[in-house]
Design a protein around this motif. Sequence first.
Motif, mmCIF file in Angstrom:
data_model
loop_
_atom_site.group_PDB
_atom_site.id
_atom_site.type_symbol
_atom_site.label_atom_id
_atom_site.label_comp_id
_atom_site.label_asym_id
_atom_site.label_seq_id
_atom_site.Cartn_x
_atom_site.Cartn_y
_atom_site.Cartn_z
ATOM 1 N N TYR A 93 -52.204 2.280 58.332
ATOM 2 C CA TYR A 93 -51.454 3.423 58.869
ATOM 3 C C TYR A 93 -52.142 3.951 60.123
ATOM 4 O O TYR A 93 -51.517 4.131 61.169
ATOM 5 N N GLU A 94 -53.466 4.120 60.044
ATOM 6 C CA GLU A 94 -54.217 4.683 61.178
ATOM 7 C C GLU A 94 -54.358 3.707 62.349
ATOM 8 O O GLU A 94 -54.195 4.095 63.500
ATOM 9 N N ASN B 69 -45.870 2.718 58.921
ATOM 10 C CA ASN B 69 -45.671 3.969 58.181
ATOM 11 C C ASN B 69 -46.300 3.813 56.801
ATOM 12 O O ASN B 69 -46.663 2.705 56.395
ATOM 13 N N LYS B 70 -46.461 4.928 56.077
ATOM 14 C CA LYS B 70 -47.246 4.878 54.841
ATOM 15 C C LYS B 70 -46.650 3.944 53.793
ATOM 16 O O LYS B 70 -47.385 3.268 53.076
ATOM 17 N N GLU C 273 -44.708 1.222 54.371
ATOM 18 C CA GLU C 273 -44.932 -0.169 54.810
ATOM 19 C C GLU C 273 -46.378 -0.598 54.567
ATOM 20 O O GLU C 273 -46.644 -1.713 54.124
ATOM 21 N N ALA C 274 -47.306 0.316 54.866
ATOM 22 C CA ALA C 274 -48.729 0.005 54.713
ATOM 23 C C ALA C 274 -49.048 -0.281 53.249
ATOM 24 O O ALA C 274 -49.737 -1.251 52.927
ATOM 25 N N LYS C 275 -48.497 0.550 52.359
ATOM 26 C CA LYS C 275 -48.741 0.389 50.930
ATOM 27 C C LYS C 275 -48.146 -0.930 50.438
ATOM 28 O O LYS C 275 -48.777 -1.658 49.686
ATOM 29 N N GLU D 100 -54.370 3.126 54.086
ATOM 30 C CA GLU D 100 -54.691 4.205 55.022
ATOM 31 C C GLU D 100 -55.122 3.643 56.384
ATOM 32 O O GLU D 100 -54.708 4.124 57.438
#
Lengths: 98, 99
Positions: free
Chosen positions: B14-15, B20-21, B23-25, B11
């Motif tokens: 992402y912020e 993007n969600k 890629e972040a994960k 999160e």
Amino acid sequence: MTKSELIERIAARQLQLSAKDVELAVKTIIEQMSQTLASGSRIEIRGFGSFSLHYREPRLGRNPKTGETVELAGKYVPHFKPGKEMRDRVNESLGTTF
Amino acid sequence: MTALTKSEMAELLYEELGLNKREAKEVVEHFFEEIRTSLEENEQVKLSGFGNFDLRDKSQRPGRNPKTGEEIPISARRVVTFRPGQKLKARVEAYARTR
């Protein structure tokens, strides 16, 4: 493996992110983990392990140079407990050579 | 206070970084997986400013079944230990002084 090698290895697996993005992401992750512990909270990563703080009681220590007794205050120290998958994978490598 | 988990880590990427969600994960997943893989290959991991993950080989030692009292050897094993770095230790101690 150092932090920069970790960044390279993640970048090699990540086709869409640039090495620079991966570097920023790794630094952000490590800073968030440090910040979490520095604010007294735990970190829990399933299959990896958990980080928490352990309390060390105040004690009498000694100045190694002068031999003088000094009072050491109680303090918190970071502690890591490996998770099951981590323990198993690391232990399975025992006896194998790389 | 609740514990930090992988989803809060993704999160923040992402912020703050605008990944993007997905890629972040993925990058959070790979971060922990690469560390495990390195340790599994008996390679120490050194994250400056945070700490080192070291490996220790322990030889077989006598143990006991706590329920029955029966003696059973604890087999030789390889374990991970974490040694916090100076910077992390100092930040944690600074927190302790505020309590």
